[in-house]
Design a protein around this motif. Structure first.
Motif, PDB file in Angstrom:
ATOM      1  N   VAL A 182      21.221  -0.822 -27.932  1.00  0.00           N
ATOM      2  CA  VAL A 182      21.798   0.198 -28.809  1.00  0.00           C
ATOM      3  C   VAL A 182      21.518  -0.206 -30.258  1.00  0.00           C
ATOM      4  N   THR A 183      20.909   0.694 -31.013  1.00  0.00           N
ATOM      5  CA  THR A 183      20.622   0.452 -32.437  1.00  0.00           C
ATOM      6  C   THR A 183      20.872   1.743 -33.204  1.00  0.00           C
ATOM      7  N   VAL A 205      21.479   5.474 -32.437  1.00  0.00           N
ATOM      8  CA  VAL A 205      22.538   6.273 -33.054  1.00  0.00           C
ATOM      9  C   VAL A 205      21.908   7.053 -34.198  1.00  0.00           C
ATOM     10  N   MET A 214      23.745   2.731 -39.049  1.00  0.00           N
ATOM     11  CA  MET A 214      24.352   2.939 -37.730  1.00  0.00           C
ATOM     12  C   MET A 214      25.874   3.037 -37.845  1.00  0.00           C
ATOM     13  N   ALA A 219      28.001   3.760 -31.952  1.00  0.00           N
ATOM     14  CA  ALA A 219      27.213   2.741 -31.259  1.00  0.00           C
ATOM     15  C   ALA A 219      27.954   2.197 -30.051  1.00  0.00           C
ATOM     16  N   VAL A 230      23.819  -5.002 -28.757  1.00  0.00           N
ATOM     17  CA  VAL A 230      23.834  -4.011 -29.829  1.00  0.00           C
ATOM     18  C   VAL A 230      23.224  -4.693 -31.049  1.00  0.00           C
TER      19      VAL A 230
END
Length: 517
Positions: A182-183, A205, A214, A219, A230
């Motif tokens: 997740v970025t 995101v 972000m 996120a 993340v």
């Protein structure tokens, strides 16, 4: 890396005026010559072409260091023929350079190494690890490695997260074939490379106008059981802003408690890692936060070293899976390696060590404060023009990102293009999704960008804007003259008009022939 391409047939040879004293025949650009040429001629030919490059100090697009002290330049040249990877041959350089802290087979490792390496302190890695508040004991060495830049550092950190997640999933008897990261959509392209090269889904995101980093809340909402980490950015490439790593950590701690996952955080501090500890020491973004397991930083950005050096530091040895480390002995001793590259020069490592001991905390703080002061000079100068909105924040990486208040008559890309006439390289670009309708210009402030240059840049930007303001009126006047017949067409314009007419005529004839009655 630039993908290779050949030039047109009229540009296939290299010529040099002064080299003609030694070589009268031109050289092919794309084929190795059959015969040798004198060293003076080879130097002159290359030097002539390099004169057409821009001035690195006026390249305001780049975060990369373009100036170092003469003493450091000498150290770099003296070490340029030393191979970074050959620890047994260059034990003193090895002591200075980064290396994975040897926690594997340490007795065997010590048995083979010279007396210098027995005293190995992994100086650069340990200095940076302490700077990032790694939880190290008094006699405990840090875990980290040197790389050619943050791109390689991110690849290595990502591989460590992926392998650790896979090992855990295998032990639980669960599927391990769909990892994701997740970025924010503002991440540098190296994260997209990692995802594509190593088959990891990149969950981004999206951004929005006015918020170009972000969102930690969104996120954490995107995290699932397949999330290997993340990635938070300490210093966005787009506007220099620091993401809220503390809030991300706190939200993720709560989600991990609820789900019984242990999703970690990686901090991409490529630009901000050598800024935050000196300008914002109270800001919690590093190993003070329990979920931060690894951090990368670019030594060749605000670490103040020429291009070619990056670092990745792990919180502890448990965060770097042992099976990712290889051992070799064909260079004279058993030595571990965890890099994507193998051979490379030692110069940049030595240069980094020079900067760390030469500047110390006081020197780095002075440099960063000076950069920040010059940011404020440039920002205030742009605001006084009344033509620009400032997109960047006062806190963060020292840069100014700005956009036109009114871009109906001309846009940021035109300003960027025209500034090159004055020698300035100022990039213009659009924001990522979902803020792609926003276009900005960005000026990166480095150590060698003075207040005088900042003031000069503002004046040149004003000149460009005034020229563009006058441009539409000039164009309209010319068009009106052509329309009234008071301005004669040039020979080229007449030729183009005739060519366009015949193209249209031939196209119509072809269309009529192919019509079915």
């Amino acid at each position: 890396m630039v993908l290779s391409k050949t030039a047109s047939q009229t540009d296939v040879s290299v010529h040099s005026t002064f080299a003609s004293r030694h070589v009268r025949n031109s050289l092919s650009r794309f084929k190795m010559p059959e015969d040798s040429i004198p060293k003076e001629a080879a130097f002159q030919i290359i030097n002539d072409e390099l004169m057409l490059d821009g001035n690195p100090r006026l390249n305001l697009a780049s975060f990369v260091t373009t100036w170092m002290e003469p003493e450091c330049n000498k150290l770099i040249m003296d070490a340029i023929n030393k191979n970074y990877v050959d620890m047994d041959e260059y034990p003193v350089t090895t002591e200075l350079q980064v290396h994975i802290h040897i926690y594997i087979h340490i007795q065997i490792f010590f048995q083979f190494f010279s007396q210098y390496v027995l005293l190995m302190q992994n100086r650069c890695v340990n200095m940076i690890a302490h700077l990032f508040n790694a939880p190290l004991g008094d006699s405990e060495a840090a875990v980290g490695v040197g790389t050619v830049g943050s791109s390689e550092a991110i690849m290595l950190a990502g591989l460590a997260f992926k392998r650790k997640w896979q090992n855990k999933r295998k032990a639980q008897g669960k599927p391990y074939d769909k990892p994701n990261i997740v970025t924010g959509a503002n991440v540098q392209v190296c994260w997209e490379k990692f995802a594509r090269y190593f088959e990891v889904e990149l969950k981004e995101v999206k951004l929005r106008e006015g918020y170009y980093v972000m969102d930690p809340i969104k996120a954490v909402e995107m995290v699932d059981e397949n999330t290997i980490c993340v990635a938070a950015i300490l210093g966005s490439t787009l506007n220099g802003e620091f993401e809220d790593v503390k809030l991300l950590n706190d939200l993720l701690v709560e989600k991990n408690k609820e789900t019984r996952w242990d999703t970690p955080i990686h901090v991409d501090a490529a630009s901000g890692g050598f800024i935050a500890p000196f300008l914002y020491p109270e800001l919690e973004w590093d190993f003070r936060l329990p979920l931060v397991k690894s951090i990368n930083v670019s030594g060749h950005k605000y670490g103040l070293v020429y291009a070619g050096i990056g670092w990745v530091i792990w919180r502890s040895k448990e965060d770097l899976p042992e099976e990712l480390i290889f051992h070799i002995n064909y260079l004279g001793a058993d030595q571990p390696t965890f890099t994507l590259n193998f051979s490379k020069g030692s110069s940049q490592v030595i240069a980094q060590y020079y900067q760390l001991i030469r500047l110390g905390h006081e020197g780095y703080k002075n440099v960063m404060e000076n950069c920040h002061e010059n940011v404020m000079v440039l920002k205030q100068g742009l605001e006084k023009t009344g033509r620009f909105d400032i997109v960047s924040k006062d806190d963060g990486v020292p840069l100014v990102a700005f956009s036109l208040k009114d871009n109906k008559r001309h846009d940021e890309f035109k300003i960027s293009e025209m500034l090159r006439r004055y020698g300035w390289i100022v990039p213009a670009y659009t924001m990522p999704a979902d803020a792609q309708h926003v276009t900005v210009l960005r000026v990166v402030i480095r150590e060698d960008f003075s207040r005088t240059l900042a003031e000069r840049l503002v004046l040149d930007i004003q000149k460009v804007v005034h020229e563009l303001d006058d441009l539409p009126a000039k164009l309209n006047a010319k068009q009106e003259q052509c329309k009234n017949g008071s301005m004669k067409k040039t020979a080229i314009e007449t030729q183009r008009e005739i060519t366009a007419y015949w193209k249209k005529y031939v196209t119509q004839r072809k269309t009529n022939k192919t019509q079915i009655c």
